[in-house]
Enzyme design. Sequence first.
Site, PDB file in Angstrom:
ATOM      1  CD  GLN A  86      -1.191  -0.392   3.687  1.00  0.00           C
ATOM      2  OE1 GLN A  86      -1.448   0.490   4.512  1.00  0.00           O
ATOM      3  NE2 GLN A  86      -1.721  -1.619   3.741  1.00  0.00           N
ATOM      4  CG  HIS A  88      -0.372   5.651   3.730  1.00  0.00           C
ATOM      5  ND1 HIS A  88      -1.478   4.840   3.634  1.00  0.00           N
ATOM      6  CD2 HIS A  88       0.479   5.023   4.576  1.00  0.00           C
ATOM      7  CE1 HIS A  88      -1.303   3.766   4.393  1.00  0.00           C
ATOM      8  NE2 HIS A  88      -0.131   3.854   4.970  1.00  0.00           N
ATOM      9  CD  GLU A 123       2.058   3.597   7.994  1.00  0.00           C
ATOM     10  OE1 GLU A 123       2.384   2.437   7.726  1.00  0.00           O
ATOM     11  OE2 GLU A 123       0.876   4.005   7.935  1.00  0.00           O
ATOM     12  CG  HIS A 252       4.123   0.940   3.621  1.00  0.00           C
ATOM     13  ND1 HIS A 252       3.588   2.015   2.927  1.00  0.00           N
ATOM     14  CD2 HIS A 252       3.279   0.715   4.666  1.00  0.00           C
ATOM     15  CE1 HIS A 252       2.494   2.429   3.537  1.00  0.00           C
ATOM     16  NE2 HIS A 252       2.275   1.643   4.591  1.00  0.00           N
ATOM     17  NE  ARG A 271      -6.432  -2.239   1.300  1.00  0.00           N
ATOM     18  CZ  ARG A 271      -7.329  -1.319   1.663  1.00  0.00           C
ATOM     19  NH1 ARG A 271      -7.930  -0.588   0.735  1.00  0.00           N
ATOM     20  NH2 ARG A 271      -7.611  -1.134   2.939  1.00  0.00           N
TER      21      ARG A 271
END
EC number: 5.3.1.8
Length: 391
Positions: A86, A88, A123, A252, A271
């Site tokens: 995926q 972001h 993240e 990642h 995804r």
Amino acid sequence: MLVQISNEPRDYAWGSTSLIARLQGRTPSGVPEAEVWFGDHPGSPAVVEDGTGRTLDAWLAEQPSATSKLPFLLKLLAAGSPLSIQVHPSKHQAEEGFEREEAAGIPRDAGHRNYRDDNHKPELIVAVSDEFEALAGLRPLPATRRLLATLRDCPGVRQLTERLSGTDDAVALAGVIGWVLSGEAGSEVDDVIAAVSELKLDSSHEFAREAQLIGRLQGYYPGDAGIVVALLMNYVTLSKGEAIFVGAGMLHAYVSGLGVELMAASDNVLRGGLTPKHIDTEELSRILNTSPIEPPRLVPSSKDEAIDVFDAGIADFSLTRVRLANTSVVLPISGPAIALVIDGRVDVSASDQSDHHVLSPGMALIASADEELLHLRSDGDGVVFVATPGR
């Protein structure tokens, strides 16, 4: 003010049946337990343990010195099988995409929706288990070409090698990922998967771990085109206490293990394989950063023997790890903070030490925005992670 918070594990299919239960010292539930969210995100807000049954978002709204929302979301993440590959979006991309899908009238809980909110989602994750496996970032192409050279000759491998032979690595990788995920590659994807799944390498070989991982992925997701994407990515093994940081646009996938994850408060995920869920190849390609990188390890800065700070330079969050050994530590904090214990029994008290809580592994509390210090004490070994807004 300090108040304990809790939440129920989310039962995503990839979750571990034992890791979170073992940390919390309880009997496993018998179903996958993937994540425990400690935050106010509407997808699964924590519950405030003050007897009122309020969720954390409602509690925060009543605090005179609090912001209306936390800028971060702290999680326990337990992967029993690989998550989807995926990526972001950046803040600008998220705002644009969210506005576009709102205008199109796509329900926010629709399976084909890409942007469930208008925020970015950088993240970091710190390994809590002895080993944590991840795929993170696209491997530098010289190494990928060496890996492909170990595979048996077949049309799929030849095509993949040719497509990665351009002069601009980022452009070549973008083209290959689009080719693989769009379905244009057809049987050549099967050729590549078969060739790498058949690869048997001595444990000392440069790519022995990658070959073993691809074989495992084939077992979880037979024939999934994402396996070829995984072949292009850095395979990272973290030991306990080590971390990686995933920024906007970075491909990642977490593979196995237990970790403490901290991110901007968002649920935006696009995804790129290893999943039965919706894949929007066009939108993924638009936000994907295909520049190759080395594994994105995040090395903490150490204030002293007890305090390590994992700071990725993101305004939304910073993560501090405090290691206690029959000692006390006074930790300065700013803004609302969440403390999560992952080892030992730790006494956490407020600035004036009049309000304190004893937390066991897997337990957490929030300190309101007017608190400036946390007093942390353990009569034995203890480890506490404290999430705060970043710089």
